[in-house]
Enzyme design. Sequence first.
Site, short mmCIF file in Angstrom:
data_model
loop_
_atom_site.label_atom_id
_atom_site.label_comp_id
_atom_site.label_asym_id
_atom_site.label_seq_id
_atom_site.Cartn_x
_atom_site.Cartn_y
_atom_site.Cartn_z
NE ARG A 1 -7.96 -3.12 3.94
CZ ARG A 1 -7.36 -3.42 2.80
NH1 ARG A 1 -7.51 -4.59 2.26
NH2 ARG A 1 -6.62 -2.53 2.19
N GLY B 1 0.83 -1.21 0.00
CA GLY B 1 0.00 0.00 0.00
C GLY B 1 0.86 1.25 0.00
CG ASP C 1 -0.62 -2.10 10.97
OD1 ASP C 1 0.24 -1.59 10.23
OD2 ASP C 1 -1.51 -2.84 10.56
NE ARG D 1 -1.21 -5.07 -1.20
CZ ARG D 1 -1.84 -3.90 -0.98
NH1 ARG D 1 -2.63 -3.40 -1.89
NH2 ARG D 1 -1.65 -3.26 0.15
CG ASP E 1 3.15 -6.88 8.15
OD1 ASP E 1 2.48 -6.35 7.26
OD2 ASP E 1 2.64 -7.58 9.05
P1 ADP Z 1 2.38 -4.45 2.61
O1 ADP Z 1 3.84 -4.45 2.33
O2 ADP Z 1 1.79 -3.08 2.55
O3 ADP Z 1 2.05 -5.22 3.89
P2 ADP Z 1 1.41 -6.72 1.00
O4 ADP Z 1 1.10 -7.57 2.17
O5 ADP Z 1 0.44 -6.69 -0.11
O6 ADP Z 1 1.64 -5.19 1.38
O7 ADP Z 1 2.83 -7.21 0.42
C1 ADP Z 1 3.40 -6.60 -0.72
C2 ADP Z 1 4.04 -7.64 -1.60
O8 ADP Z 1 5.08 -8.33 -0.88
C3 ADP Z 1 3.11 -8.77 -2.05
O9 ADP Z 1 2.38 -8.42 -3.18
C4 ADP Z 1 4.08 -9.89 -2.35
O10 ADP Z 1 4.64 -9.74 -3.63
C5 ADP Z 1 5.19 -9.67 -1.31
N1 ADP Z 1 4.97 -10.59 -0.18
C6 ADP Z 1 4.04 -10.51 0.80
N2 ADP Z 1 4.10 -11.57 1.64
C7 ADP Z 1 5.10 -12.35 1.18
C8 ADP Z 1 5.67 -13.61 1.59
N3 ADP Z 1 5.21 -14.26 2.67
N4 ADP Z 1 6.69 -14.12 0.86
C9 ADP Z 1 7.15 -13.47 -0.22
N5 ADP Z 1 6.66 -12.30 -0.66
C10 ADP Z 1 5.67 -11.73 0.02
#
Ligand code: ADP
Length: 323
Positions: free
Chosen positions: A172, A11, A130, A72, A103
């Site tokens: 959220r 995000g 968070d 993403r 995270d």
């Molecule tokens: P944020 O970084 O804001 O928490 P997301 O959870 O959508 O956003 O994570 C961003 C991107 O990071 C995802 O689209 C994915 O490509 C990568 N990602 C998230 N979780 C994992 C994971 N467990 N292993 C590998 N890549 C991940």
Amino acid sequence: MKRIGVLTSGGDSPGMNAAVRAVVRAGVANGLEVFGVERGYQGMIEGAIRPLDARSVSGIVNRGGTILKTARSKAFLEPEGRVKAAEQLAAHGIEGLVVVGGDGSYRGAAALYQEHGIRCVGLPGTIDNDIGGTQYTIGFDTALNIATEALDRIHDTADSHDRIFFVEVMGRHSGFIAIMSAIAGGAEEVLTPEEPSDIPGLIARMHDCRTRGKTSMIVVVAEGDDAGGAVDIAKRVEKESDFKDVRVTIIGHLQRGGSPTAFDRILASRMGVRAVEALLAGESGVMVGIENQQMVVRPLSDSWEKKSLFDPDLLRVVRVLGV
Ligand code: ADP
């Protein structure tokens, strides 16, 4: 280490540009070549990687959004996707990465380090505040100020018409924006995902407010509240009480855009400089945070294992002041 990359992922949040600028300029100041990876891990897989020099990040410290764009990536969740990403980095000679995101993005960075040895440092970029390992995230202060200003405006119309408003703010999984804007914007009540919501209890407290002479009220609702969003909660209150003709405002994505506050610009700038220094010192699998005004370096896993929560006493503050 001669070449590093910087990307924004997940995000977007106001202040990401200030972080990118700081990483680029701190890199250049330390004799590194810096590359920008576009659209997060998706762009990394596709090889959307371009050099950034000190001048290419001029005039962005005050701009919301992210010039590198964010995305993403489903492909990056799979080991094969990360192989492609690592190949693209190797083709550009990039040995270290600064990942600005939440995270989820950090989990991706951790996987890239574990599987391909690419040194990664995370910077917390999210309006939700968070992420564990830091007291503040880049973008939270800006979003909070936008939500507070919106509450000020709603107060004016609520007072003029003796109306009750349910105002939905972003969050959220986190009530940080909700609780802080409720205090700063003088709301009577707040509902957050962290606390199980008790609608009969809310109605009873609203009745108390009315008995004490309040003719207008504002209830701030975090979008991820367990009782639903502001629309559902307002409907329930109308159905289960004699409060009728209530109004709902959803602030929505307004909270994610616009010029970052001085606080977020300074936080992002300090974090960006510290991230480059951490990479140069050979650190990896870590994130930069702020604790008691100081930059700190923590394991990436702190971000998801030590979820940052607001002090529950703040709920009491909202209710005491809503008297
Ligand atoms: P944020 O970084 O804001 O928490 P997301 O959870 O959508 O956003 O994570 C961003 C991107 O990071 C995802 O689209 C994915 O490509 C990568 N990602 C998230 N979780 C994992 C994971 N467990 N292993 C590998 N890549 C991940």
